[in-house]
Write a protein that holds these residues in place. Structure first.
Motif, PDB file in Angstrom:
ATOM      1  N   GLY A  39      48.211  41.992  41.666  1.00 54.70           N
ATOM      2  CA  GLY A  39      47.988  41.164  42.978  1.00 54.70           C
ATOM      3  C   GLY A  39      46.654  41.360  43.479  1.00 54.70           C
ATOM      4  O   GLY A  39      45.962  40.149  43.672  1.00 54.70           O
ATOM      5  N   ALA A  40      46.144  42.454  43.408  1.00 61.52           N
ATOM      6  CA  ALA A  40      44.570  42.583  44.271  1.00 61.52           C
ATOM      7  C   ALA A  40      43.611  42.157  43.051  1.00 61.52           C
ATOM      8  O   ALA A  40      42.766  41.558  43.522  1.00 61.52           O
ATOM      9  N   GLY A  44      41.106  39.352  43.745  1.00 60.05           N
ATOM     10  CA  GLY A  44      39.780  39.556  43.656  1.00 60.05           C
ATOM     11  C   GLY A  44      39.046  38.631  42.748  1.00 60.05           C
ATOM     12  O   GLY A  44      37.765  38.219  42.805  1.00 60.05           O
ATOM     13  N   GLY A  45      39.626  37.959  41.620  1.00 55.76           N
ATOM     14  CA  GLY A  45      38.987  37.233  40.810  1.00 55.76           C
ATOM     15  C   GLY A  45      38.890  35.753  41.544  1.00 55.76           C
ATOM     16  O   GLY A  45      38.017  34.978  41.342  1.00 55.76           O
ATOM     17  N   HIS A  46      40.176  35.383  42.326  1.00 55.43           N
ATOM     18  CA  HIS A  46      40.322  34.189  42.960  1.00 55.43           C
ATOM     19  C   HIS A  46      39.111  34.062  44.259  1.00 55.43           C
ATOM     20  O   HIS A  46      38.712  32.911  44.604  1.00 55.43           O
ATOM     21  N   LEU A  47      38.741  35.446  44.642  1.00 55.45           N
ATOM     22  CA  LEU A  47      37.616  35.202  45.568  1.00 55.45           C
ATOM     23  C   LEU A  47      36.433  34.555  45.242  1.00 55.45           C
ATOM     24  O   LEU A  47      35.680  33.882  46.146  1.00 55.45           O
ATOM     25  N   ALA A  48      36.091  34.544  44.045  1.00 56.95           N
ATOM     26  CA  ALA A  48      34.938  33.796  43.308  1.00 56.95           C
ATOM     27  C   ALA A  48      35.124  32.454  43.782  1.00 56.95           C
ATOM     28  O   ALA A  48      33.970  31.688  44.321  1.00 56.95           O
ATOM     29  N   ARG A 106      48.801  39.366  31.656  1.00 63.81           N
ATOM     30  CA  ARG A 106      48.071  40.652  31.264  1.00 63.81           C
ATOM     31  C   ARG A 106      46.731  40.761  31.791  1.00 63.81           C
ATOM     32  O   ARG A 106      46.099  41.889  31.719  1.00 63.81           O
ATOM     33  N   HIS A 107      46.041  39.645  31.955  1.00 66.87           N
ATOM     34  CA  HIS A 107      44.758  39.840  32.858  1.00 66.87           C
ATOM     35  C   HIS A 107      44.493  39.236  34.052  1.00 66.87           C
ATOM     36  O   HIS A 107      44.038  37.955  34.199  1.00 66.87           O
ATOM     37  N   PRO A 108      45.164  39.617  35.079  1.00 68.76           N
ATOM     38  CA  PRO A 108      45.123  39.274  36.507  1.00 68.76           C
ATOM     39  C   PRO A 108      43.884  38.762  36.961  1.00 68.76           C
ATOM     40  O   PRO A 108      43.736  37.717  37.722  1.00 68.76           O
ATOM     41  N   LEU A 109      42.792  39.809  36.577  1.00 68.01           N
ATOM     42  CA  LEU A 109      41.531  39.519  37.189  1.00 68.01           C
ATOM     43  C   LEU A 109      40.916  37.831  36.679  1.00 68.01           C
ATOM     44  O   LEU A 109      40.524  37.231  37.511  1.00 68.01           O
ATOM     45  N   ARG A 110      41.099  38.041  35.275  1.00 66.99           N
ATOM     46  CA  ARG A 110      40.699  36.713  34.693  1.00 66.99           C
ATOM     47  C   ARG A 110      41.338  35.370  35.263  1.00 66.99           C
ATOM     48  O   ARG A 110      40.806  34.413  35.575  1.00 66.99           O
ATOM     49  N   ARG A 111      42.692  35.451  35.253  1.00 61.13           N
ATOM     50  CA  ARG A 111      43.610  34.308  35.601  1.00 61.13           C
ATOM     51  C   ARG A 111      43.059  34.122  37.050  1.00 61.13           C
ATOM     52  O   ARG A 111      43.078  33.133  37.551  1.00 61.13           O
ATOM     53  N   GLY A 112      42.849  35.045  37.982  1.00 61.98           N
ATOM     54  CA  GLY A 112      42.524  34.891  39.378  1.00 61.98           C
ATOM     55  C   GLY A 112      41.148  34.115  39.630  1.00 61.98           C
ATOM     56  O   GLY A 112      40.892  33.072  40.133  1.00 61.98           O
ATOM     57  N   LEU A 113      40.240  34.386  38.520  1.00 62.69           N
ATOM     58  CA  LEU A 113      38.984  33.905  38.687  1.00 62.69           C
ATOM     59  C   LEU A 113      38.891  32.433  38.081  1.00 62.69           C
ATOM     60  O   LEU A 113      38.368  31.464  38.830  1.00 62.69           O
TER      61      LEU A 113
END
Length: 213
Positions: A39-40, A44-48, A106-113
């Motif tokens: 989730g973090a 983190g990606g969504h923050l962008a 699998r890639h939550p950071l990329r999904r969030g971005l």
């Protein structure tokens, strides 16, 4: 810089993140299904995206030239298609064995971005939220104040992100999610497709030349 203005920028950013929407539903599934770490990474990606949309909203409020509506219509169409794909995948989810999550990112950071930069509530909600809370101090806004306002907004984003991650990763929330995971995932899929339809509905008139100037 007025403390009231900084507090308003902080509050606007906090509310922008906390208002339930597609990102909240995605965080619920990722955080409750895969834990706080995943989730973090997603937030983190969504923050962008949060920073980009809030910056554009602040620029528009200050009175700089705004980006043409066609840019946001194209973005609305693209993010609508993206949300439709996520929603359809969630709606067609099937139970898995061995205690695995129904939907695993699998890639939550990329999904969030990607999610943050194509969020259909991005610019309109950021503009509405910041305008509502900064309107009383509008006469004090200028280009020189933008960096400080963005810094206050960034702090608001971080506080809201930490709070949401703490809630979503709580044991009681995860236990409830696990017990009703398939139903929640499918219901979220329907909502995502609804968000997608809404995004396309608002983008289509401008792209087809039906929107009145």
């Amino acid at each position: 810089m007025s403390p009231t203005l900084l507090a308003a920028a902080f509050a606007a950013a906090f509310l922008y993140v906390a208002i339930p929407g597609p990102a909240f539903l995605a965080l619920l599934g990722i955080g409750a299904g895969q834990g706080r770490r995943a989730g973090a990474f997603f937030m983190g990606g969504h923050l962008a995206g949060d920073v980009v949309w809030s910056a554009l909203a602040l620029v528009a409020i200050v009175g700089a030239r705004t980006i043409g509506s066609t840019v946001f219509d194209v973005l609305g169409l693209l993010c609508g298609l993206y949300l439709a794909w996520i929603g359809w995948s969630a709606f067609r989810a099937r139970p898995r064995g061995d205690g695995e999550s129904v939907m695993t990112v699998r890639h939550p950071l990329r999904r969030g971005l990607i999610f943050g930069l194509t969020n259909p509530k991005g610019y309109p909600v950021a503009l509405a939220t910041f305008t509502a809370l900064l309107a009383s101090e509008a006469d004090k806004l200028d280009f020189a104040s933008l960096p400080v306002l963005l810094a206050a907004s960034f702090l608001g984003f971080l506080v809201a992100d930490v709070l949401l991650i703490a809630i979503i990763g709580a044991r009681a929330v995860r236990r409830f999610y696990r017990a009703h995971e398939l139903a929640i995932v499918r219901a979220s899929g329907v909502l995502f497709m609804g968000f997608a339809a809404q995004a396309v509905w608002h983008a289509a008139p401008g792209l087809l030349g039906w929107r009145r100037p």
